[in-house]
Design a protein around this motif. Structure first.
Motif, PDB file in Angstrom:
ATOM      1  N   ARG A 112       0.856  -1.181   0.000  1.00  0.00           N
ATOM      2  CA  ARG A 112       0.000   0.000   0.000  1.00  0.00           C
ATOM      3  C   ARG A 112       0.888   1.226   0.000  1.00  0.00           C
ATOM      4  O   ARG A 112       1.938   1.236   0.644  1.00  0.00           O
ATOM      5  CB  ARG A 112      -0.906   0.003   1.226  1.00  0.00           C
ATOM      6  N   TYR A 113       0.472   2.270  -0.713  1.00  0.00           N
ATOM      7  CA  TYR A 113       1.262   3.483  -0.820  1.00  0.00           C
ATOM      8  C   TYR A 113       0.402   4.710  -0.580  1.00  0.00           C
ATOM      9  O   TYR A 113      -0.781   4.750  -0.920  1.00  0.00           O
ATOM     10  CB  TYR A 113       1.882   3.597  -2.219  1.00  0.00           C
ATOM     11  N   GLU A 114       1.043   5.705  -0.031  1.00  0.00           N
ATOM     12  CA  GLU A 114       0.424   7.016   0.050  1.00  0.00           C
ATOM     13  C   GLU A 114       0.390   7.600  -1.354  1.00  0.00           C
ATOM     14  O   GLU A 114       1.281   7.360  -2.172  1.00  0.00           O
ATOM     15  CB  GLU A 114       1.235   7.901   0.996  1.00  0.00           C
ATOM     16  N   ASP A 115      -0.663   8.356  -1.658  1.00  0.00           N
ATOM     17  CA  ASP A 115      -0.882   8.784  -3.048  1.00  0.00           C
ATOM     18  C   ASP A 115       0.303   9.552  -3.629  1.00  0.00           C
ATOM     19  O   ASP A 115       0.638   9.390  -4.808  1.00  0.00           O
ATOM     20  CB  ASP A 115      -2.138   9.646  -3.130  1.00  0.00           C
ATOM     21  N   SER A 116       0.942  10.393  -2.846  1.00  0.00           N
ATOM     22  CA  SER A 116       1.988  11.257  -3.398  1.00  0.00           C
ATOM     23  C   SER A 116       3.262  10.489  -3.775  1.00  0.00           C
ATOM     24  O   SER A 116       4.126  11.037  -4.471  1.00  0.00           O
ATOM     25  CB  SER A 116       2.349  12.359  -2.405  1.00  0.00           C
ATOM     26  N   VAL A 117       3.397   9.233  -3.330  1.00  0.00           N
ATOM     27  CA  VAL A 117       4.602   8.472  -3.654  1.00  0.00           C
ATOM     28  C   VAL A 117       4.336   7.340  -4.643  1.00  0.00           C
ATOM     29  O   VAL A 117       5.277   6.683  -5.095  1.00  0.00           O
ATOM     30  CB  VAL A 117       5.277   7.898  -2.379  1.00  0.00           C
ATOM     31  N   LYS A 118       3.085   7.126  -4.996  1.00  0.00           N
ATOM     32  CA  LYS A 118       2.758   6.061  -5.950  1.00  0.00           C
ATOM     33  C   LYS A 118       3.469   6.293  -7.271  1.00  0.00           C
ATOM     34  O   LYS A 118       3.498   7.399  -7.792  1.00  0.00           O
ATOM     35  CB  LYS A 118       1.249   6.008  -6.173  1.00  0.00           C
ATOM     36  N   GLY A 119       4.063   5.234  -7.794  1.00  0.00           N
ATOM     37  CA  GLY A 119       4.790   5.330  -9.047  1.00  0.00           C
ATOM     38  C   GLY A 119       6.227   5.791  -8.882  1.00  0.00           C
ATOM     39  O   GLY A 119       7.017   5.699  -9.828  1.00  0.00           O
ATOM     40  N   ARG A 120       6.582   6.280  -7.703  1.00  0.00           N
ATOM     41  CA  ARG A 120       7.968   6.721  -7.462  1.00  0.00           C
ATOM     42  C   ARG A 120       8.660   5.851  -6.420  1.00  0.00           C
ATOM     43  O   ARG A 120       9.867   5.609  -6.530  1.00  0.00           O
ATOM     44  CB  ARG A 120       7.977   8.177  -6.974  1.00  0.00           C
ATOM     45  N   PHE A 121       7.926   5.399  -5.433  1.00  0.00           N
ATOM     46  CA  PHE A 121       8.499   4.594  -4.355  1.00  0.00           C
ATOM     47  C   PHE A 121       8.029   3.143  -4.506  1.00  0.00           C
ATOM     48  O   PHE A 121       6.897   2.886  -4.928  1.00  0.00           O
ATOM     49  CB  PHE A 121       8.047   5.101  -2.988  1.00  0.00           C
TER      50      PHE A 121
END
Length: 125
Positions: free
Chosen positions: A58-67
């Motif tokens: 699960r990812y926080e929206d602001s890091v999706k695709g980068r982390f």
């Protein structure tokens, strides 16, 4: 239980870092490992989480695709690969472990029982 976070540092915007969270002291079969961060003057926020015994992440929206969060069970270590870093990613990053956290609660720091000491990530513009 001990969690040892490492891998932070100073990097230019657009660069990459890989954080590591080495876990010891028990088996983590039923655990979720999460990464949180806290910037100066701001509240702690959720970044990413992974279950120890599944591929669920699960990812926080602001890091999706980068982390990308991943784990190496043999080494009892969870990683956070951070690419395309931005100045707003600057914070102290903490890893945490919690037992039997339901999916909807993975972003809640209060659900985690154990915390590492934090590692500083600074992204310059």
């Amino acid at each position: 239980v001990q969690l040892q976070a490492s891998g932070g540092g100073l990097v230019q915007a657009g660069g990459s870092l890989r954080l590591s969270c080495a876990a010891s002291g028990r088996t983590f079969r039923d655990y979720t490992i999460g990464w949180f961060r806290q910037a100066p003057g701001k509240e702690r926020e959720f970044v990413a989480a992974i279950r120890w015994n599944s591929q669920h992440t699960r990812y926080e929206d602001s890091v999706k695709g980068r982390f990308t969060i991943s784990r190496d069970n043999a080494k009892n270590t969870v990683y956070l690969q951070m690419n395309s870093l931005k100045p707003e990613d600057t914070a102290v990053y903490y890893c945490a472990a919690g037992s039997r956290i339901i999916t909807s609660a993975q972003a809640m720091g209060a659900q985690y029982d154990y915390w590492g000491q934090g590692t500083q990530v600074t992204v310059s513009s």
